[in-house]
Write an enzyme that holds these catalytic residues in place. Structure first.
Site, mmCIF file in Angstrom:
data_model
loop_
_atom_site.group_PDB
_atom_site.id
_atom_site.type_symbol
_atom_site.label_atom_id
_atom_site.label_comp_id
_atom_site.label_asym_id
_atom_site.label_seq_id
_atom_site.Cartn_x
_atom_site.Cartn_y
_atom_site.Cartn_z
ATOM 1 N N GLY A 69 0.817 -1.198 0.000
ATOM 2 C CA GLY A 69 0.000 0.000 0.000
ATOM 3 C C GLY A 69 0.860 1.260 0.000
ATOM 4 O O GLY A 69 0.530 2.256 -0.646
ATOM 5 N N THR A 70 1.969 1.205 0.707
ATOM 6 C CA THR A 70 2.889 2.344 0.746
ATOM 7 C C THR A 70 3.445 2.639 -0.646
ATOM 8 O O THR A 70 3.498 3.803 -1.069
ATOM 9 C CB THR A 70 4.028 2.054 1.741
ATOM 10 N N GLN A 177 -8.094 1.014 4.673
ATOM 11 C CA GLN A 177 -8.849 0.465 5.807
ATOM 12 C C GLN A 177 -10.262 0.059 5.436
ATOM 13 O O GLN A 177 -10.908 -0.680 6.176
ATOM 14 C CB GLN A 177 -8.892 1.495 6.949
ATOM 15 N N SER A 194 -4.223 -1.967 0.210
ATOM 16 C CA SER A 194 -3.177 -2.905 0.633
ATOM 17 C C SER A 194 -3.815 -4.237 0.999
ATOM 18 O O SER A 194 -4.716 -4.295 1.835
ATOM 19 C CB SER A 194 -2.485 -2.295 1.850
ATOM 20 N N ALA A 195 -3.322 -5.322 0.393
ATOM 21 C CA ALA A 195 -4.005 -6.616 0.495
ATOM 22 C C ALA A 195 -3.936 -7.249 1.880
ATOM 23 O O ALA A 195 -4.869 -7.926 2.300
ATOM 24 C CB ALA A 195 -3.442 -7.586 -0.541
ATOM 25 N N HIS A 196 -2.834 -7.046 2.619
ATOM 26 C CA HIS A 196 -2.719 -7.766 3.887
ATOM 27 C C HIS A 196 -3.678 -7.208 4.935
ATOM 28 O O HIS A 196 -3.825 -7.772 6.009
ATOM 29 C CB HIS A 196 -1.269 -7.769 4.403
ATOM 30 N N CYS A 320 5.103 6.048 23.730
ATOM 31 C CA CYS A 320 6.036 5.071 24.273
ATOM 32 C C CYS A 320 6.010 3.761 23.506
ATOM 33 O O CYS A 320 6.852 2.899 23.702
ATOM 34 C CB CYS A 320 5.726 4.823 25.737
#
Lengths: 461, 461
Positions: A69-70, A177, A194-196, A320
């Site tokens: 996707g990136t 999403q 993005s497939a995953h 954090c």
């Protein structure tokens, strides 16, 4: 062991696994070759492209596969910007886009372009009017996610579509999403996913570019995927991605209703079960499976470990828990509390019993984390100003990480009279977000940050 | 059905398949997450990195995974060029690098940098001295493949290493074709490779950057893979890639010896079995499994189809088999015949019987293709000048594709007296390579190309 981090990645869908197995045998060859193995690979690739295009709602020749996707975002943004280079170098994005979009915007800025980041409300949504107002004569591209990945809020894509059409600006919709749940309604110019995220394998992103959108692929030339995505095609993964997208879509309506109810239950129960919690994101206009809340006086990393020990895998936007030690840019843009942040995103098939068990263990987990940090109990904050306390106090929390600066503030607020001030010195980035958020939750006045790292709070109650 | 196109891609190695299966269950989560699924994914990723680094001969923290060999090349070249931006913007490459390297070089040129392409001999190897001589004060990076992907010739990497060390220039070695057989000996600065070439899955490239090499990743910032390769990690594929690299290495010495003999057999027999063939590439300093030859008066695409019909899958660098209609840049750089080009690259495990059968069917396949094209038989070329023929002739082959211009030339060369000339008009790019190559094979004189597309040949014999 319940896995509640579907928004990060989900296990392979059974259909994806089957398709992957089959196409490992049939789709390993180079689809550019003329021999039978190459032709077989080409057929698989073409079929996967048709299936994916149908699910996206575009023509097969408008869609290419990318390695993630990136990659789809970077290729889409750079190609669209270059295609409209003559119009200008102005990019519009929401402040809560995926970090890849914001990184791309930063690199555009560094290269001399300009960027308008459209802010969001406390619900995480951009205003359609604000988005429209950001479009200028020299705007080359606007980017808006279909839904936010950290808080689940849906974005006003239809409004952005209308505004972009009016202004003649192409709109890129990051559907990472939401694509598992439904196609993005028509009107977008570019779309990425993005497939995953939907149970496809890692290694597959989608980039769709509508015919007629000016698009000039950037980077060195490449022969693969119409010159829009270089590198040898990952056909087994692409086949599995397309097959699983069809499969999850077939289950989407039923799962949407089921998970929506489970999330409603979490949204309602968490504030009842855990004191000092802020549930964030739009309660209605949201993804079905995702809810995020922040717990005052808790440290996100320790809280994640507590929940992990209880068998629950969740995610967090607290500083954090990130490698950069800054809180999530989404929570920051929303202006909500970032400490003790928990994102719950339910994969398809999540059982109601697991959600109930999560609600059972959560209060204890938060309480243990707070206790370990020496968090103030409510009574201590509310006590009258102690004898001999002046009208102002300074707390030095330099070098202490989130949520300690807020805890230290809470411990002493009762020591100044109503009208008096507490000054907190803190160099943890999260303090900038969490001290004002604490004030809002507690009804105290956040005076401001006269110098970087110096936060002034006035006691009102 | 024998598949003889291993240099393009090979089927998944059984070890890769096993590793992929196992890690689909264990490695689907986001390795940046703190929960157990994320930690498990991180462990797999770390182990794969260690295994791959060992096989490459570098430290794990010097190696990142990319989505393909092409991505590794682009990331490696751009990062190394940017890291030495102050030194200059000059890039040295061999003329026979993978197209991704040459595409990158072209985009550097377009952006104002300079490139020296070091030529090769007829064997396909660059001269180590010529490579050394190309290094300049302002050279930011030099690139040399370990072995050529189209003709199998090994490049003088040790010489390039020495020259680059002397000049203080980093050397990137593209090891895509050789890493399955052995590690590249030490001394390189950057190294790239691609898993589907050794039986790993598609979707995995390697980029190693030695400590101390100035390197500045380009493109928008990214958190994954030390900021050197953006996008969600493809852990199942990465695990399978690393496992299969170890496995093929364990078999490499035995397979090298076996396939080397089979290739020697092809190299020896093809010129005996098929008239008018040029076997190209270095006969000794070569990859064990790869041999390339070109057949005069044959059309590569039809020849591939003939062989495919006989059950053999091979590849070709002829122009008619590429989407660009130009012959392979490798054959062009070598100055060898490009028509009727066949690359045979044997996968591990190829049986001697299949190679024998290939040698049986090849002569008939070539003969059929030549007959269909009306290729001249040797006798016709050798006949004395016909009655009434002048001392020069012109053949118009404009609009005709390779190998027709050469065939037309061969048909009429006998019609001019010795000392006379034939002028061929041709707009097919391959003619520029194949007409001189024909002259060399036939002992005729190639006079030159006085105007683009006009080729003059003098009859000598």
């Amino acid at each position: 062991m319940p896995y509640f981090d579907a928004a990060s990645s989900v296990p392979l869908h059974p259909v994806a696994r089957q398709a992957l197995q089959a196409s490992l045998d049939e789709g390993w060859a180079d689809p550019a070759r003329l021999h039978r193995e190459g032709r077989r690979a080409r057929l698989l690739l073409d079929a996967a492209r048709e299936a994916a295009a149908e699910a996206v709602g575009c023509r097969p020749d408008e869609l290419v596969f990318t390695p993630s996707g990136t990659h789809a975002l970077h290729a889409g943004i750079s190609g669209a910007l270059a295609g409209r280079r003559r119009v200008g170098r102005h990019l519009v994005v929401s402040a809560v886009e995926h970090s890849a979009v914001l990184h791309h915007a930063a690199s555009l800025r560094a290269g001399g372009g300009t960027v308008t980041e459209v802010g969001v409300g406390r619900d995480g949504a951009v205003g359609a009017e604000a988005f429209a107002a950001a479009l200028r004569e020299d705007t080359a591209l606007a980017c808006l996610q279909s839904a936010n990945h950290e808080v689940g809020t849906l974005q006003p894509v239809a409004g952005a579509v209308a505004a972009c059409r009016e202004a003649g600006v192409p709109l890129l919709v990051d559907a990472a999403q939401s694509l598992a749940w439904a196609a993005v309604p028509d009107g977008w110019s570019l779309l990425t996913a993005s497939a995953h995220k939907w149970g496809g394998p890692p290694g597959v992103g989608l980039l769709a570019v509508r015919k007629g959108v000016r698009f000039a692929p950037q980077g060195p030339a490449g022969e693969r995927e119409s010159g829009r995505s270089p590198g040898f095609e990952n056909i087994p993964a692409v086949v599995a991605a397309a097959a699983s997208l069809r499969a999850v879509r077939a289950e989407a309506a039923a799962e949407d209703a089921r998970l929506r109810e489970l999330v409603d239950r979490i949204r309602a129960r968490v504030p009842e079960l855990v004191p000092d919690v802020e549930v964030v994101g739009d309660p209605v206009r949201r993804l079905p499976h995702l809810v995020t809340f922040s717990c005052l006086y808790a440290d996100g990393e320790t809280l994640l470990h507590e929940l992990d020990r209880e068998g629950f895998s969740v995610s967090s936007g607290s500083s954090c828990t990130s490698s950069t030690l800054t809180p999530s840019h989404v929570l920051r843009a929303m202006g909500v509390l970032s400490e003790g942040n928990v994102r719950v995103s339910l994969p398809a098939g999540t059982r109601a019993a697991d959600v109930e068990r999560f609600l059972e263990v959560l209060p204890g987990a938060v309480a243990r984390v707070r206790e370990r940090l020496g968090a103030p109990v409510r009574e201590a904050e509310d006590r009258a100003a102690g004898a001999g306390a002046g009208s102002s106090l300074t707390v030095d929390a330099v070098g202490r990480l989130c949520p300690v600066p807020v805890i230290e503030l809470a411990k002493v607020i009762g020591d100044v009279p109503v009208g008096g001030t507490v000054t907190v010195l803190a160099d943890d980035e999260a303090a900038r977000l969490d001290i004002p958020a604490w004030c809002a939750m507690r009804g105290q006045e956040y005076v401001g940050e006269p110098e970087p790292g110096t936060y002034v709070v006035r006691r009102l109650v």
